[in-house]
Design a protein around this motif. Sequence first.
Motif, PDB file in Angstrom:
ATOM      1  N   MET A 250     -33.967   5.424  -0.247  1.00 12.42           N
ATOM      2  CA  MET A 250     -32.898   6.268  -0.702  1.00 12.42           C
ATOM      3  C   MET A 250     -32.060   5.511  -1.730  1.00 12.42           C
ATOM      4  SD  MET A 250     -29.731   7.926   1.458  1.00 12.42           S
ATOM      5  CE  MET A 250     -30.693   9.249   2.130  1.00 12.42           C
ATOM      6  N   LYS A 251     -31.559   6.215  -2.706  1.00  8.94           N
ATOM      7  CA  LYS A 251     -30.653   5.630  -3.692  1.00  8.94           C
ATOM      8  C   LYS A 251     -29.222   5.853  -3.229  1.00  8.94           C
ATOM      9  CE  LYS A 251     -33.691   6.474  -7.586  1.00  8.94           C
ATOM     10  NZ  LYS A 251     -33.855   7.138  -8.873  1.00  8.94           N
ATOM     11  N   VAL A 252     -28.430   4.776  -3.235  1.00  6.78           N
ATOM     12  CA  VAL A 252     -27.032   4.858  -2.823  1.00  6.78           C
ATOM     13  C   VAL A 252     -26.172   4.290  -3.947  1.00  6.78           C
ATOM     14  CG1 VAL A 252     -25.317   4.098  -1.134  1.00  6.78           C
ATOM     15  CG2 VAL A 252     -27.639   4.605  -0.392  1.00  6.78           C
ATOM     16  N   CYS A 253     -25.102   4.994  -4.248  1.00  6.40           N
ATOM     17  CA  CYS A 253     -24.208   4.584  -5.324  1.00  6.40           C
ATOM     18  C   CYS A 253     -22.779   4.552  -4.803  1.00  6.40           C
ATOM     19  CB  CYS A 253     -24.342   5.571  -6.482  1.00  6.40           C
ATOM     20  SG  CYS A 253     -23.374   5.131  -7.919  1.00  6.40           S
ATOM     21  N   LEU A 254     -22.042   3.504  -5.131  1.00  9.60           N
ATOM     22  CA  LEU A 254     -20.627   3.443  -4.794  1.00  9.60           C
ATOM     23  C   LEU A 254     -19.889   2.767  -5.932  1.00  9.60           C
ATOM     24  CD1 LEU A 254     -19.646   0.372  -3.556  1.00  9.60           C
ATOM     25  CD2 LEU A 254     -21.315   1.058  -1.889  1.00  9.60           C
ATOM     26  N   GLY A 255     -18.610   2.979  -5.987  1.00  4.99           N
ATOM     27  CA  GLY A 255     -17.833   2.391  -7.071  1.00  4.99           C
ATOM     28  C   GLY A 255     -16.420   2.094  -6.638  1.00  4.99           C
ATOM     29  N   GLY A 256     -15.776   1.225  -7.375  1.00  5.51           N
ATOM     30  CA  GLY A 256     -14.402   0.875  -7.074  1.00  5.51           C
ATOM     31  C   GLY A 256     -13.879  -0.164  -8.035  1.00  5.51           C
ATOM     32  N   THR A 257     -12.648  -0.551  -7.800  1.00  6.64           N
ATOM     33  CA  THR A 257     -12.010  -1.559  -8.634  1.00  6.64           C
ATOM     34  C   THR A 257     -12.407  -2.952  -8.179  1.00  6.64           C
ATOM     35  OG1 THR A 257     -10.141  -0.039  -8.473  1.00  6.64           O
ATOM     36  CG2 THR A 257      -9.810  -1.984  -9.759  1.00  6.64           C
ATOM     37  N   PHE A 258     -12.444  -3.137  -6.871  1.00 10.20           N
ATOM     38  CA  PHE A 258     -12.826  -4.410  -6.263  1.00 10.20           C
ATOM     39  C   PHE A 258     -11.997  -5.571  -6.805  1.00 10.20           C
ATOM     40  CE2 PHE A 258     -16.639  -1.687  -6.177  1.00 10.20           C
ATOM     41  CZ  PHE A 258     -16.850  -1.617  -4.813  1.00 10.20           C
ATOM     42  N   ASN A 259     -10.693  -5.321  -6.996  1.00  4.12           N
ATOM     43  CA  ASN A 259      -9.826  -6.376  -7.532  1.00  4.12           C
ATOM     44  C   ASN A 259      -9.764  -7.564  -6.580  1.00  4.12           C
ATOM     45  OD1 ASN A 259      -8.215  -7.226  -9.737  1.00  4.12           O
ATOM     46  ND2 ASN A 259      -6.393  -6.913  -8.506  1.00  4.12           N
ATOM     47  N   TYR A 260      -9.712  -7.286  -5.299  1.00  4.50           N
ATOM     48  CA  TYR A 260      -9.793  -8.320  -4.271  1.00  4.50           C
ATOM     49  C   TYR A 260     -10.868  -7.874  -3.299  1.00  4.50           C
ATOM     50  CZ  TYR A 260      -5.386  -9.853  -6.195  1.00  4.50           C
ATOM     51  OH  TYR A 260      -4.416 -10.294  -7.049  1.00  4.50           O
ATOM     52  N   LEU A 261     -11.974  -8.570  -3.280  1.00  9.32           N
ATOM     53  CA  LEU A 261     -13.088  -8.204  -2.401  1.00  9.32           C
ATOM     54  C   LEU A 261     -12.683  -8.538  -0.965  1.00  9.32           C
ATOM     55  CD1 LEU A 261     -15.962  -7.058  -2.506  1.00  9.32           C
ATOM     56  CD2 LEU A 261     -16.794  -9.403  -2.559  1.00  9.32           C
ATOM     57  N   HIS A 262     -12.279  -7.529  -0.226  1.00 11.89           N
ATOM     58  CA  HIS A 262     -11.765  -7.739   1.125  1.00 11.89           C
ATOM     59  C   HIS A 262     -12.733  -7.195   2.176  1.00 11.89           C
ATOM     60  CE1 HIS A 262     -10.654  -3.501   1.071  1.00 11.89           C
ATOM     61  NE2 HIS A 262      -9.947  -3.709  -0.026  1.00 11.89           N
ATOM     62  N   LYS A 263     -12.349  -7.321   3.429  1.00 11.85           N
ATOM     63  CA  LYS A 263     -13.196  -6.929   4.557  1.00 11.85           C
ATOM     64  C   LYS A 263     -13.649  -5.468   4.470  1.00 11.85           C
ATOM     65  CE  LYS A 263     -13.269  -6.908   9.594  1.00 11.85           C
ATOM     66  NZ  LYS A 263     -12.526  -7.197  10.818  1.00 11.85           N
ATOM     67  N   GLY A 264     -12.757  -4.579   4.045  1.00 12.94           N
ATOM     68  CA  GLY A 264     -13.106  -3.161   3.917  1.00 12.94           C
ATOM     69  C   GLY A 264     -14.197  -2.931   2.887  1.00 12.94           C
TER      70      GLY A 264
ATOM     71  N   LEU B  95     -18.014  -1.509   3.579  1.00 13.52           N
ATOM     72  CA  LEU B  95     -18.544  -0.395   2.789  1.00 13.52           C
ATOM     73  C   LEU B  95     -19.882  -0.769   2.150  1.00 13.52           C
ATOM     74  CD1 LEU B  95     -18.150   2.439   1.504  1.00 13.52           C
ATOM     75  CD2 LEU B  95     -16.923   1.281  -0.344  1.00 13.52           C
ATOM     76  N   ILE B  96     -19.949  -1.960   1.586  1.00  9.35           N
ATOM     77  CA  ILE B  96     -21.187  -2.427   0.950  1.00  9.35           C
ATOM     78  C   ILE B  96     -22.294  -2.568   1.998  1.00  9.35           C
ATOM     79  CG2 ILE B  96     -22.276  -4.377  -0.241  1.00  9.35           C
ATOM     80  CD1 ILE B  96     -19.529  -4.739  -1.712  1.00  9.35           C
ATOM     81  N   GLN B  97     -21.964  -3.116   3.154  1.00  7.16           N
ATOM     82  CA  GLN B  97     -22.967  -3.277   4.220  1.00  7.16           C
ATOM     83  C   GLN B  97     -23.508  -1.924   4.674  1.00  7.16           C
ATOM     84  OE1 GLN B  97     -24.578  -5.977   5.262  1.00  7.16           O
ATOM     85  NE2 GLN B  97     -23.412  -7.033   3.689  1.00  7.16           N
ATOM     86  N   LYS B  98     -22.619  -0.950   4.820  1.00 11.31           N
ATOM     87  CA  LYS B  98     -23.049   0.388   5.229  1.00 11.31           C
ATOM     88  C   LYS B  98     -23.942   1.001   4.153  1.00 11.31           C
ATOM     89  CE  LYS B  98     -23.144   3.805   8.069  1.00 11.31           C
ATOM     90  NZ  LYS B  98     -23.813   3.685   9.359  1.00 11.31           N
ATOM     91  N   ALA B  99     -23.590   0.804   2.880  1.00 10.45           N
ATOM     92  CA  ALA B  99     -24.400   1.328   1.780  1.00 10.45           C
ATOM     93  C   ALA B  99     -25.794   0.706   1.782  1.00 10.45           C
ATOM     94  CB  ALA B  99     -23.703   1.073   0.445  1.00 10.45           C
ATOM     95  N   ILE B 100     -25.873  -0.581   2.072  1.00 11.36           N
ATOM     96  CA  ILE B 100     -27.169  -1.267   2.171  1.00 11.36           C
ATOM     97  C   ILE B 100     -27.981  -0.666   3.316  1.00 11.36           C
ATOM     98  CG2 ILE B 100     -28.274  -3.468   2.770  1.00 11.36           C
ATOM     99  CD1 ILE B 100     -25.913  -4.837   1.245  1.00 11.36           C
ATOM    100  N   GLU B 101     -27.318  -0.439   4.433  1.00 15.01           N
ATOM    101  CA  GLU B 101     -27.971   0.147   5.602  1.00 15.01           C
ATOM    102  C   GLU B 101     -28.515   1.547   5.295  1.00 15.01           C
ATOM    103  OE1 GLU B 101     -26.314   2.001   9.720  1.00 15.01           O
ATOM    104  OE2 GLU B 101     -25.533   0.022   9.186  1.00 15.01           O
ATOM    105  N   VAL B 102     -27.707   2.363   4.629  1.00 13.87           N
ATOM    106  CA  VAL B 102     -28.113   3.724   4.290  1.00 13.87           C
ATOM    107  C   VAL B 102     -29.265   3.713   3.290  1.00 13.87           C
ATOM    108  CG1 VAL B 102     -27.366   5.873   3.172  1.00 13.87           C
ATOM    109  CG2 VAL B 102     -25.887   4.758   4.839  1.00 13.87           C
ATOM    110  N   ALA B 103     -29.213   2.808   2.321  1.00 15.77           N
ATOM    111  CA  ALA B 103     -30.276   2.722   1.306  1.00 15.77           C
ATOM    112  C   ALA B 103     -31.614   2.385   1.951  1.00 15.77           C
ATOM    113  CB  ALA B 103     -29.918   1.686   0.245  1.00 15.77           C
TER     114      ALA B 103
END
Length: 67
Positions: free
Chosen positions: A1-15, A19-27
């Motif tokens: 599956m293709k998964v796309c997400l976006g954001g500012t990511f000014n400070y890469l924090h726990k949230g 989100l990235i881990q869940k996107a990897i899981e879904v992909a």
Amino acid sequence: MKVCLGGTFNYLHKGHKCLIQKAIEVAGENGSLYIGVTTKKLFKNKKGMKPFEYRKKEIEQYLFSEG
């Protein structure tokens, strides 16, 4: 599956990491993950904003460390 997400990511924090881990899981194993990082033009509060390349590199480093 293709998964796309976006954001500012000014400070890469726990949230962001969750989100990235869940996107990897879904992909899934054979899927693709696309992450968009906003540019200065789209960032409303430019004060305190880290440069695009820095934010991009933080995400790349996180992805490779989780590999």
